[in-house]
Structures are given as structure tokens and as C-alpha cells.
Write a protein that holds these residues in place. Structure first.
Motif, PDB file in Angstrom:
ATOM      1  N   GLU A  69       1.259  -1.488   0.499  1.00  0.00           N
ATOM      2  CA  GLU A  69      -0.114   0.282  -0.074  1.00  0.00           C
ATOM      3  C   GLU A  69       0.941   1.323  -0.231  1.00  0.00           C
ATOM      4  OE1 GLU A  69      -3.193   0.134   0.252  1.00  0.00           O
ATOM      5  OE2 GLU A  69      -4.082  -1.677   0.421  1.00  0.00           O
ATOM      6  N   GLY A  70       1.926   1.037   0.315  1.00  0.00           N
ATOM      7  CA  GLY A  70       3.022   2.207  -0.501  1.00  0.00           C
ATOM      8  C   GLY A  70       3.139   2.833   1.183  1.00  0.00           C
ATOM      9  N   PHE A  94      11.509  17.152   3.829  1.00  0.00           N
ATOM     10  CA  PHE A  94       9.307  16.638   3.408  1.00  0.00           C
ATOM     11  C   PHE A  94       9.580  16.793   1.804  1.00  0.00           C
ATOM     12  CE2 PHE A  94       5.790  16.026   2.802  1.00  0.00           C
ATOM     13  CZ  PHE A  94       5.437  14.496   3.318  1.00  0.00           C
ATOM     14  N   GLU A  95      10.192  17.609   1.069  1.00  0.00           N
ATOM     15  CA  GLU A  95       9.498  17.696  -0.509  1.00  0.00           C
ATOM     16  C   GLU A  95      10.132  16.901  -1.007  1.00  0.00           C
ATOM     17  OE1 GLU A  95      10.053  21.832  -1.580  1.00  0.00           O
ATOM     18  OE2 GLU A  95       9.974  21.613  -2.996  1.00  0.00           O
ATOM     19  N   ALA A 138      10.676  11.587  -4.025  1.00  0.00           N
ATOM     20  CA  ALA A 138      11.099   9.814  -4.243  1.00  0.00           C
ATOM     21  C   ALA A 138      10.400   9.397  -4.125  1.00  0.00           C
ATOM     22  CB  ALA A 138      12.559  10.192  -2.918  1.00  0.00           C
ATOM     23  N   ILE A 139       9.644   9.693  -3.072  1.00  0.00           N
ATOM     24  CA  ILE A 139       8.315   8.267  -3.836  1.00  0.00           C
ATOM     25  C   ILE A 139       6.984   8.764  -4.651  1.00  0.00           C
ATOM     26  CG2 ILE A 139       6.571   7.966  -2.058  1.00  0.00           C
ATOM     27  CD1 ILE A 139       7.914   8.323   0.451  1.00  0.00           C
ATOM     28  N   ILE A 172      11.226  -3.241   2.023  1.00  0.00           N
ATOM     29  CA  ILE A 172      10.530  -2.082   2.385  1.00  0.00           C
ATOM     30  C   ILE A 172      11.673  -1.193   1.768  1.00  0.00           C
ATOM     31  CG2 ILE A 172       9.820   0.279   4.020  1.00  0.00           C
ATOM     32  CD1 ILE A 172       9.419  -2.098   6.282  1.00  0.00           C
ATOM     33  N   PRO A 173      11.209  -0.085   1.188  1.00  0.00           N
ATOM     34  CA  PRO A 173      11.701   0.461  -0.448  1.00  0.00           C
ATOM     35  C   PRO A 173      12.567   1.687   0.624  1.00  0.00           C
ATOM     36  CG  PRO A 173       9.606   0.818  -1.291  1.00  0.00           C
ATOM     37  CD  PRO A 173       9.405  -0.116   0.638  1.00  0.00           C
ATOM     38  N   VAL A 174      13.644   1.422   0.014  1.00  0.00           N
ATOM     39  CA  VAL A 174      14.720   2.799   1.123  1.00  0.00           C
ATOM     40  C   VAL A 174      15.381   3.600  -0.260  1.00  0.00           C
ATOM     41  CG1 VAL A 174      17.046   2.965   1.962  1.00  0.00           C
ATOM     42  CG2 VAL A 174      15.944   0.603   2.300  1.00  0.00           C
ATOM     43  N   ILE A 175      14.516   5.080   0.446  1.00  0.00           N
ATOM     44  CA  ILE A 175      15.584   5.991  -0.424  1.00  0.00           C
ATOM     45  C   ILE A 175      16.943   6.726  -0.336  1.00  0.00           C
ATOM     46  CG2 ILE A 175      15.090   8.789  -0.349  1.00  0.00           C
ATOM     47  CD1 ILE A 175      11.815   8.296   0.656  1.00  0.00           C
TER      48      ILE A 175
END
Lengths: 761, 761
Positions: free
Chosen positions: A319-320, A358-359, A364-365, A378-381
Motif C-alpha cells: 500500500e506504500g 520532506f519535499e 522520491a516516493i 521496504i523501499p529505501v530512499i
């Protein structure tokens, strides 16, 4: 050789000349400074903090009480501790854990059926409205057992304890979302969710972390567990959290340490946890979309663990809801800037603070630009895609608080024992100040809100090695007050913390707090509702149902009604007592000798002392709060008759007999006393007392007392009419007691008027 | 993007220029005074009380904690609370009532088999030598159950609780004789001695008061109940006491109220206790020859009640041990003057203080000049034969404390809300000051000793109606500090009392207190002996005996040994933990998640956390006291295997694998860190650090840490030699952790030297 009080009243009035004690000081200011070794700088600090009698503080700090299980409340800038409010630990002064009403709160705090008698309180949070502190309720977590307490700031009493259904360990609570929709509680040391068992060999597979979102019902003033949910997380040690605000509202941020997932075992030759949990240069910041998680929860996409809805990692990833970004190194504080645009992280083993945008995170998301996934998918930025800046501050950056000045943040440096003031927009250090020693958290006034108030900062130091007079091996902690109004920070004051080790604190403008001074008559303070056992004066009674005895009682200066309670050995006795006072601060207590019970009965409160009378004897009950000149006489007897005891006939014996002469002497005394009271009444009513609410309240109280006096007078006269000199004399004495109470209050009112510049009308 | 700490250390050193934060204040003193509305008088008061960082107080006050069951310790003149010491109430921060060692103290405080979880502490007293306070031990009584606690001022811990064998209610304790031979505890509400039953109709015949003389064994630091005795007294409500001194040594004085022996019963139409107990104009002062009573007791002329020797009234009268004199009216304080010649009594419902002459009393007794006997046959001395003088003071004289100036005494006036300063030799009032509001007791510095110190007086006020920011219906109390060094009293400071309602306090010169900063290694602090479960590092072990598991553990920054403890569901587990630190203030805590236990382990202390592992699961234990940068990592697991669980084979899983590259990187980092530490070492050793004991202690501690680092380095190198890069890297990380701890301490030492004017050699 005895001067009764009415003569004294007159004498006192004549004595006023001597009372002007606040005359010129014998020592000059220079004398005092020389004697005490004060510098000019010290004197300025003294002037900035000293609060003369009757003065008020500008801010109120709610500090965790650490292992004491309490909240410590103190004023800024005076740094005077105003109150301890017990949350997880029974505390007899407040009757907390001693009256039946508060026992119900603690009962709800049992974990897996186990009674808990303390809490390791960590992080308090005040309710917010639009990201601003509103001063209505306070939350605090317990690290020793995963629980959250709710304290009402209407009466400064604990109202609720909720137990986390799935965690075995937590630390990262409490933090509230900007409208107090949720109270955030994050796990600490991984466990098997639901407090289950799995061997450590399956640590990576079966142990998990989590974050719980407790729904707060503002109208009820309670957390609603039935509308709360959790998010499963990897077995990193989750740590502090913060909710997004304004642009980042709807998101929350939880950091972690031991992303190495190391399991120690020094006893079998493995390096200890501290080595294995701090080996990597980075841990993970968890970025959670709680608004979307709420939707997923409401859509039922949850797994129930111990009847509690949990969004699994699999669902969260699909679900992101959750993303990670690396953060250096063994971090502690994660703090969202007042505008919601930045997230500031300190890594205790790093030397710099990291400012995330946050921007950038959102970008990135949205673009799904990830450097990879963690071992759980889990995706890692990438750090470079999320960082705004990193600023070298010093050793051990730990926690951050914001100033009212734009872009200004304060960071505690644990190892350096310093506070750094820096600009998180431009990424530059502005000032540093040394503290004594080893600062953990810090608190700026409303420094976590959308509108920080600036002015003061408090350094919550862990050690007090050389700061105070020695008090044995266990030292106080030290809260140091720092003036942040100017360009440079200035140390103002060292406050020893005498009880517990506060981990975190939050501070609010004093004017935002509007607590009650008394309860509505007959209130159960732990529910806020009318107590079903409350009685008015005249309705007192004793009811027996088998071996259960209920005593419906009132308390007023200076007697309980009833005063004699007779029960049988083995009976269960409930004293349900209402304080029938209206006067502010006129609290009564209640204890039965040797029976392990104490009540704190503030005006209007009803509370219950329940005992099992398992030991026969004659036991005194008494008022435990010094309430009046006749406080010691506020007593009675619980008579517990031994099993099989056959009562002999007999009235209560009189130790002293009174005659008509005694009656006449007492009434003459009372008439003289009344004249003095009348003169005080004249003094007050000739002045503009109605302009002073405090005095109006005192006058109301005095009027109550004089009405009681009139009632006792009537009883005395009735007894005298039937020539019952015993009761006539004693009721005349009681009439006089009420006069003394009225005089006491009248003198307080008179003093108040004198000191507050009241004028003769 | 991570700057490791050695770079930071260098950066910090370069940053020193910015650290001089104590620069000139932006606001001038006049600005501050105007902004905060301070008068010149306020500023002088501020200068007299403000204590800059690191400053010490001149006097230490030990205040009753009232219903909190604790002692509150604070400094004068700063009025900062330094510590709460729990006596009758479990308190988790101190581990009191949570570790097995202190549970034994509370267990001894059970009354008739009933566990008690609080105390209503009233009157603390410090041990005396020749009538001077010596600061070795402290006593305090419990009104809610007749008990006395003994606190050691060597470590500020409660060492003993004794239960009165015969009383059901007490109040008038504790007071010590001039060489602490005895601790006096007097009854309050009459009962049947031995806590028996009799109906109230037999009140005059069967109910009694008493005073107990507890023998104090100075060498053992404990009360010796086997050498203690009591004296039966009439069923008056005995109240406060005081021991004679110098000329009156060997005598003690106990006053009373309700000499009317009134029994209330408002529920059946009788006037309440408060009326019947205050009807007479006088009550009785009990004059007791305790030295002679001791002889009578030693001669065996006693009746045993509950195995406790009681001298009956009949024997006391026959032996001439007790005499009475009338005292006006509902008195409270009875205070012997520093020279022992006078006894000052305040009658709460009188307007004057009464000064009795010990010489006159002795004369009357010698001459057997009595005005009669009381209803129990005790000889009564006529007031006129005992009085030195009576002085009109005002309304509600309550308690008296003496000045260093000859003949000067201070008396609290409850109803007037004033303190009177007066001359008890000449019988004249010298000054009065108003307080806010309703003073109970007061305390002057060493004001009850043979050598009062003068200087300061504290008014223990019962109300704080309009003094502080509001904190709900339950208000703090207010202790007001008054300067008594000049002719006129000056109010200096209002201190809110945040917990409990102190009844009484005692104050001692700070220099007389010499508490420990650490325990001898492996001390059971509640016995003062070596703990049989103490282990040295390297001796840690787990022993199983059936279902009883004993874990012999050590704690040091920042790990426990062992870290993993495996037990079976239902086992009883004792964690016997020794803090192996030597560093001052390096306290560790210990808790097991959800298992309701907390220890406070000060350096050198050994204490025991005992739990029943009745719930299976994986439970974290952790250090509850913030001890170092890696405090959160100071953790471990208690693995409680479910009944019937069959363990699968398997090693602990590694969450993270390390290579030779990781090892090389860590060691390079460590070498660089060591260079920085060396530079700090050079900085310190180039200066005259040996002149500063605090720094010498820090250097010792840092040396310990560097020795530990060397040990971890050896382990790392051994693992590297066998190409075990996993353990090599982790032990290298541990080596670095010890370096960080050494650096932390080194920086503290450097700061101390900088701030205390150390010079380069």
C-alpha cells in the motif's frame, strides 16, 4: 492563665504596627553579593529567575518523572517544582492507587494479568489543535511495560492507562498528531508481536518492531483502543518518533538504532549488544503515511493480534505506507520543524545533525526513486535524495528543539556536554554553551509545536557530579535553564531533580492552562462523572449487606460524619467520602490506623477507602491533610468487634461533665468572639473586596462557616432550654469552633486586601 | 555522509572560541527588573537565595514528606529540592520496595501481618551528640500505622522500620535524647494497648495512651527493639514531645489534647470530636523522668504486652516517673530551650505561649507540691508553680524554634498566619511577619539543638491558595524562607512543595554531612554488609536449582553480563546484580519488560531483582538509568520458554555480516580516535589536575575505560589473527565504544579544569 481567642483577635488587630516586617534589609545588595561570592552576571541571572511571593511563572514544564512513574510539573523561569502527578506508580498523598476510583485506572494497566506497581515514564506530550499546544490533556508512555497514560490537565489527575496489545518493549512514545487524532507509541527492543515466544536463533524471521497509533477521543478525554491500530515493522530497535505538521501533516517519522539486528551474548564470548548495535554507520528512519494507513486499517486490511488490528509489513509495502532512509549513527531525536518542511535527526555516534527535506522525500516516493529495499522489502530512499543538509555540531547530537526565530534549532550534544544553536535552513552553527554534564533531551518553550515560543531552553542533564550538596551515591539529575532570547545562550539556573530521571519534557505557556480549583459536588475524579456514592450533609448513613458495610460519609473542617463506625471482624468496609467544602485548597485526607489506606479529598470530590476489617480492635480514622486549627481533632473510631464478642450494655462514657456555669462561660466567650468577627467583616465590607475574586471566595467560605455556627448555636440553645448542660456546652463549643474558622478566613481576606491595595469605599 | 566521532573531537577542540557563552547579558539588570516587576527588596532577596551553577547550600533541610511516606531533602538558602528518600512507601527510582534487599525493610514494617504501602510521615529527627546535631542518622515516624523509620545519612537510604507493639495510633515522634540514647514515639488517639478491643463505653477505663522509648544502637545504626520500653499514660491524646537537654537531660516532655477524654458521635446527635476535645481551657503536659524510667524498666518492673515491656501507670506513679501540669489550650509544640532550662508550649486555641521553668518543675516535684492528681492518680503540678511566663503572641500558637541569639524563639501562629519572634526570658514580643497562609510547624537552622545556628527560618505553610500557578484542585504546600539574621524578619522565598504535606522539618549545617559517593564493592546497601551474591567481572554465572534460577550479574557502561538468560515458564529467577563502576554518579538501573521490577544500582551496590517467569515470551531487560551514549544499547533478553516447548537447534542469527574491510575501517577509526584522546590526556596532564579531587576521580574512571578498551582491542586482534572478521569487527567496535566513554570523561575533566582556573604546569 488562658487567654481565649477573642481577646487575641483584638490584640492582633492592635499589633498591626509590628507586622510591617518587609522593611529595609540590614545588608546592602553589595554586602550580600560579596558574602555569597556573586558576580554581576549571577545577579542578572538571579533577577531573571527569582519569583517573589505570589508571583507566577510564564511557562509550565511537564517533565517525565523517569523511573518514578510520575509526571513532574515545574514553572519557568522560577524552576520551582509545583507538583508530581502519579501515573503508573501508586502515590499515597494523591490517594492514587489507594482509593478504589484510582485503583480502577491501575487495574486497567495490568499486563497479561500481572499487576504493575511502577512505570519507566519517558516522553510526555500535550494535546494539540492545529499543531499548537492546547493544554487540555497530557500523554506519557512507560518503557518498562508498553503502556500509555492519559492525564487530564483540568485537574492534573491520571484518567486512563492503556496497555499495548502486541509489544513487549517500547520507548518511542508519546507523540501526538497535529489535532491529537492519534497518540504515537513505537516499539523499542524487538519481540514476537503479541508478546509470544520464539528462540533468538529466529530473531530475523520472527522478531518484529511496530508502531501503534492510539486513537484519542477528545470529547471523552480518553484513548479509544477500539479505534486504534498498529503497523508491523522490521526488528530494528525503533526509537523516538514525531508527527508531521502543516505540509507534512498525515505523516509520521520514527527512527531506529540497531538496524544491524545484532543479538548479543557476552556470556558466551560474543561482543555485547552495545558493540553489535553500533557497528554500522547508519540506521533507518521510518517514514510512515499514517493518514493512508488509517484508511487501510479502516478498509479492514489488517491481521488481528490479541484482538488488535495490525497492518503487516507486506500490506504496508504493497500500500506504500512505509519507506526508509538511512540516518547516521545510533540516532535518538527525530524532530519536525515548525513549518513541517524539515526533519532533523541527531546521531549519537555521529558528529553532525542531518536535516531531511520532506519535499525531497515526497518527490522520491512519488517518483519511486529508491536505492533499494531493506531485508524485509521496504523501499529505501537514498540519503542524498532526502537530505537537505548535514551540519557538524560536535559529539553526540541527541535531540532537537525549535526556537521562535525562523530556522533556529537547538541540539543537545551528549558527549560534548553542550547545546548547539544552529540554523537548519542555512546549515550553520550559531552558538554553543556548555552544560554540567551529559545532556540527554532538551526542551524549548512549545519547541515542538508549529509556534515555538522561544525565550527559554532547558537542558535535561543526566549527571550532577559536582553541582549540588552531596546526598549519597544516588545523585539527583540536573535541569539547567538557559536564556535563549538573545543571540548568545546564557545559563541562568541549575535545578536538581530530586526524584527519578526525567527523559523528556514538554513546556506550555502558563496562560493556556485553566485547571479547576474545585470539583462539582460529588465528583468521581477518575471518571469525571457524579459519584454514585456521593451524599450531601444530612444524607450520611451506614448500610450493611451481609458482611459488606458501606459508610456514606462527608468531611468538612473539622469532622467526619459519621464519627463512630462499628463493624464485625471480617467485614468488608467501604468508606465513601465526599468533601463537602467549597473553599479552594481545603483538602481533607482519610486514613484508618494500620489499615493501609489514604484518600486525598479535594473540595467536591468523592472517593472510596475500602478495607477488610480482618483484625479486631479499636482503630482511629483521621484526616491526613492539615485542614484547620482543629485538624488533629478531625477523627473517629472504626470499632471492629472480635468474632463472638458479646457487647455489654453501656453508653459512651463521659470523660468530663459540664454545668450551666460552663455553658454560660462558653456563650459569653462566643458573643465576644462574634463582636471581633463583626469588626473584621466591617473592615472587609468597607473596602472594594468585590473587585478581588480571591477575597470573594474567602468571604463565601466565611459565610458558610458562620451559617454552620448559627446551626450549632441553635443546637446549643435547644439543649440549654431543656437544661441539658452537657450538650449545651459542647454545642456552644462547636459554635465557637465555627467562629474560629470564620475568623481564620476573615484574617486571610483582610491580609489579601491589605497587600493588594484594596481601598476604602 | 557520516562523520565519525574522532573527527568531531578535533572539530570541537577547534570550536572552543564559540563556547564562551557566558558573555555579557543583552538585557541590563534594570531592564530585567522592569520587565519582571521586581523591587529593590526583591533583588536583595534574589541575591540572598540565588545559587549559581556549582554553588552549594549552607544548610540541608530534612522535611517530612507527609502522606507521601518519604523524606524531602532540600538546601537553604537556595530552596532547591535535592532528593526524596522513600521510607514507608515503595518508590521505583530508588528501587525501594522493588529489590529484594529493600523489600526486607518493608516486610519488617508489616503491622499485625498486614502489608503497608505508605506512611503518613510526620516528624524527622537527626541523631545528636551532646545535644548537637551530628548528621549520622535520621528518624521519622508514621502516623497512619505506629512505626518509626531509620535512615542512614551515610547513603541517604532507609535502613530499618520498627513497628510499635502496643499502639494503634501515634503522632508525637520522633524526638531524640541528647546522645540519641532513645527515640521518643508518643501515642495519639487512645486505644487498647496491644491493639486490642474494648467498647467505647469503657473508654475511660480501658483505653490508654503511652510513650515509647526506642533504644538506638549507634554502632549498629539500628533501633534495638529488645532494649526498648514504653510508659502507659492516660487516654488523653498525647501529642508532640521533646527531650530535655543539659540541665533537663534525662527528662522528656509530651503534651496532649483532648484531656476531656471526649468521644464523639455526630451521627447519633452528639457534638463532634472537635467540640468535645477543645472544650476545656487546658490540657496536660506530661513530664517524664526517662532516665529513672529506664532504671525501672531495667529492674524488670514492667508488664509485657505483645512481648514489649510496659511500665504501668501504677508503677510510674509509685516510682515518681510521671507528673502533669496544665497547659492551655489544645497545644501542639512543646520545645525545650537550648540551655534546657525552659519548656515552651503553644496552645492552638490560646493566644499566648506558655514558658515553663524546669527549675520550678523540679522544685515542685522535690517538694511534692501538687495541686492534686488527675483521674488516674498522676500528680498534677499547679500552673503557677511551673510557669516562668506567658506571652500574648496572637492566634493559634503552634510550634517553637530557637535562634542562636540568647532567649530568642520563633513561634508559628496558625490562625493569624504569622510568625512571632519573641524573648522567652523577658517575655516580650520582638517582631512579627505574615506568611501565606496558615503556618503549621516552622524550622530554624539547628533550632532544636543546644547550639541553634540562627540565620534562617522556614515557615511550613499548609495552604498555597494564591501563591503559585494553578495545578488543579490539589494544591502544593508552601515553605517560605525567612531571613532571621537581622532584628526584623525578612521574607526571602516561596517554595512550593510538590509532593505530600510536610508536617515538620529539621535542618543541619551542610558541612556536618559527609555522605558516601560510592559503595564498597558488592555492598548490600540495606544491611551495609557485603552482599553474598556479589560477583566481580569474570565471575558472572547462572545457577539453577530445580525451578530456581540465580543470575549473578555485573553491570557496567554499557552492558550487562550475562546478556541472554534462558529459563522455563514458571521458574523463579533472581537477578543478583553488582554495579562494577567506580565512577561517581554512574548509576545503572535494571528492569525486565512487563515484569514489574526496577533496581537502582549505584556504583559498588549489589541488589536483587526477583521475578516469577509465569508468562512465556522473549522479554527485554535493560538499564533504566541513562548511563552513557550507548545507554539504550545496554540491554539483553530473558527468554522464557513455554511449557512443553521443544527448542530447535540453531545458533543466534546474524543480522549483519562483517568483512576484513569493515575491520580495517573500524581499527583505522580507532587509531585516529586514540590520537584525539591522547591530545586530551596531554591537555589534562599538562595542568595541575592533581589539585582537583573531582578531576582525579574522572581520570581514574577514564583510565578504567582505556584499560577496557585495551582488553577489547586484544580480543579484536585475536579474532583478526584467526580471520574471524565478524568478531574481529565487533570487538573493534567495542574497543571504540570504550574510547568514546574515555573521551566523554576526558571532556568533563577538561571542562572542569577550564572552569576552575587550573594552570599549566
Amino acid at each position: 492563665m488562658v487567654k481565649t481567642i477573642q481577646k487575641g483577635l483584638l490584640a492582633t488587630t492592635a499589633f498591626v504596627g509590628l507586622s510591617a516586617a518587609l522593611g529595609a534589609s540590614a545588608e546592602t545588595l553589595d554586602d550580600v553579593m560579596a558574602r555569597r561570592g556573586l558576580t554581576q552576571q549571577d545577579l542578572v541571572a538571579a533577577a531573571k529567575t527569582y519569583t517573589p511571593t505570589g508571583g507566577r511563572d510564564e511557562f509550565i514544564v511537564f517533565s517525565s518523572g523517569g523511573q518514578s512513574g510520575q509526571i513532574m510539573v515545574y514553572g519557568v523561569p522560577s524552576m520551582r517544582i509545583l507538583k508530581y502527578v502519579s501515573v503508573f506508580t501508586p502515590e499515597p498523598w494523591q490517594g492514587y492507587g489507594f482509593d478504589e476510583e484510582s485503583k480502577a485506572i491501575l487495574e486497567a494497566g495490568k499486563v497479561d494479568g500481572r499487576e504493575l506497581h511502577w512505570g519507566d515514564t519517558h516522553h510526555p506530550a500535550i494535546t494539540e489543535t492545529n499543531g499548537d499546544l492546547d493544554g487540555e490533556y497530557l500523554f506519557i508512555n512507560d518503557k518498562s511495560a508498553p503502556r500509555v497514560g492519559v492525564i487530564s490537565l483540568h485537574d492534573f489527575e491520571t484518567q486512563q492507562i492503556v496497555v499495548n496489545p502486541i509489544l513487549q518493549s517500547e520507548h518511542g512514545g508519546t507523540f501526538v498528531t497535529p489535532n491529537s487524532e492519534y497518540v504515537i507509541e513505537a516499539a523499542q527492543y524487538p519481540g514476537v508481536l503479541g508478546r509470544g515466544y520464539a528462540p533468538l536463533s529466529q530473531f530475523n524471521e520472527k522478531f518484529r518492531g511496530a508502531v501503534t497509533y492510539w486513537k484519542f477521543d477528545r470529547e471523552a478525554g480518553r484513548i479509544d483502543p477500539s479505534k486504534s491500530f498498529s503497523l508491523e515493522l522490521p526488528p530494528y530497535s525503533q526509537d523516538l518518533s514525531d508527527a508531521g505538521k502543516l505540509v507534512s501533516d498525515g505523516w509520521s517519522f520514527t527512527n531506529s538504532f540497531c538496524a544491524e539486528r545484532y543479538v548479543g551474548g557476552i556470556e558466551s564470548g560474543r561482543p555485547p549488544f552495545e558493540a553489535g548495535c553500533s557497528q554500522n554507520d547508519t540506521d533507518y528512519l521510518h517514514i510512515i503515511n499514517w493518514r493512508k494507513a488509517e484508511e487501510v486499517y479502516k478498509a479492514g486490511k489488517v491481521t488481528m493480534i490479541n484482538d488488535h488490528p495490525v497492518i503487516t509489513m507486506e500490506t504496508a509495502i504493497a500500500e506504500g505506507l512505509v519507506h526508509l532512509v538511512a540516518e547516521p549513527k545510533s540516532p535518538h531525536g527525530v524532530d519536525v520543524s515548525p513549518d513541517g518542511k524539515f526533519i532533523v535527526v541527531g546521531g549519537k555516534l555521529d558528529t553532525q545533525a542531518s536535516v531531511y527535506s520532506f519535499e525531497k522525500i515526497q518527490k522520491a516516493i512519488e517518483e519511486k526513486k529508491f536505492s533499494g529495499v531493506d531485508p524485509y522489502g521496504i523501499p529505501v530512499i537514498a540519503m542524498e535524495d532526502a537530505l537537505h543538509t548535514q551540519v557538524p555540531l560536535g559529539l553526540g547530537p541527541l535531540h532537537n528543539q525549535f526556537d521562535s526565530k525562523p530556522c533556529v534549532v537547538y541540539t543537545s550534544l551528549y558527549v560534548d556536554s553542550q547545546v548547539a544553536k544552529w540554523d537548519y535552513c542555512e546549515g550553520k552553527v550559531l552558538d554553543k554553551i556548555s552544560i554540567h554534564y551529559n545532556i540527554g533531551h532538551l526542551v524549548a518553550m512549545e519547541g515542538e509545536s508549529v509556534n515555538p515560543a522561544g525565550k527559554y531552553l532547558i537542558s535535561l542533564n543526566k549527571l550532577a557530579i559536582d553541582r549540588f550538596n552531596p546526598v549519597g551515591p544516588l545523585h539527583p539529575q540536573n535541569h539547567q535553564l538557559i536564556d535563549i532570547s538573545g543571540d548568545k545562550m546564557e545559563l541562568l539556573y541549575d535545578m536538581p531533580v530530586p526524584l527519578g530521571e526525567p527523559h523528556y519534557a514538554t513546556a506550555i505557556a502558563a496562560e493556556k492552562l485553566k485547571p479547576l480549583v474545585r470539583y462539582k459536588y460529588g465528583t468521581n475524579s477518575r471518571t469525571g462523572e457524579r459519584h454514585e456514592g456521593a451524599v450531601r450533609p444530612g444524607q450520611e448513613r451506614i448500610e450493611r449487606d451481609g458482611t459488606n458495610v458501606k459508610v456514606y460519609m462527608t468531611a468538612i473542617r473539622s469532622h467526619f460524619t459519621p464519627e463512630i463506625v462499628e463493624v464485625n471482624e471480617g467485614d468488608t468496609v467501604e468508606f465513601i467520602i465526599t468533601n463537602s467544602e467549597r473553599a479552594e485548597d481545603e483538602t481533607h485526607g482519610f486514613s484508618v490506623s494500620t489499615y493501609d489506606v489514604n484518600l486525598s479529598l479535594e473540595p467536591g470530590k468523592t472517593a472510596t477507602a475500602k478495607i477488610v476489617a480482618d483484625k479486631p480492635g479499636a482503630f482511629s480514622f483521621y484526616c491526613t491533610e492539615f485542614c484547620s486549627a482543629l485538624h488533629l481533632e478531625m477523627t473517629g473510631y472504626l470499632m471492629v468487634k472480635p468474632k463472638g464478642y458479646v457487647e455489654e450494655e453501656g453508653a459512651v462514657s463521659e470523660g468530663q461533665a459540664y454545668s450551666k456555669e460552663d455553658y454560660d462561660r462558653q456563650t459569653a466567650n462566643n458573643v465576644a468572639t462574634q463582636e471581633v468577627i463583626d469588626s473584621v467583616v466591617v473592615y472587609i465590607t468597607e473596602r472594594n473586596y468585590a473587585d478581588f475574586p480571591e477575597v470573594v471566595a474567602l468571604v463565601e467560605d466565611a459565610t458558610d462557616q458562620l451559617n454552620f455556627a448559627a446551626d450549632a448555636k441553635a443546637k446549643a440553645e435547644a439543649a440549654a432550654a431543656s437544661e441539658d448542660w452537657q450538650n449545651a456546652t459542647l454545642w456552644a463549643g462547636q459554635w465557637w469552633q465555627y467562629q474560629v474558622k470564620a475568623a481564620d478566613i476573615g484574617l486571610r481576606a483582610k491580609t489579601f486586601l491589605d497587600e493588594h491595595g484594596a481601598v476604602k469605599k
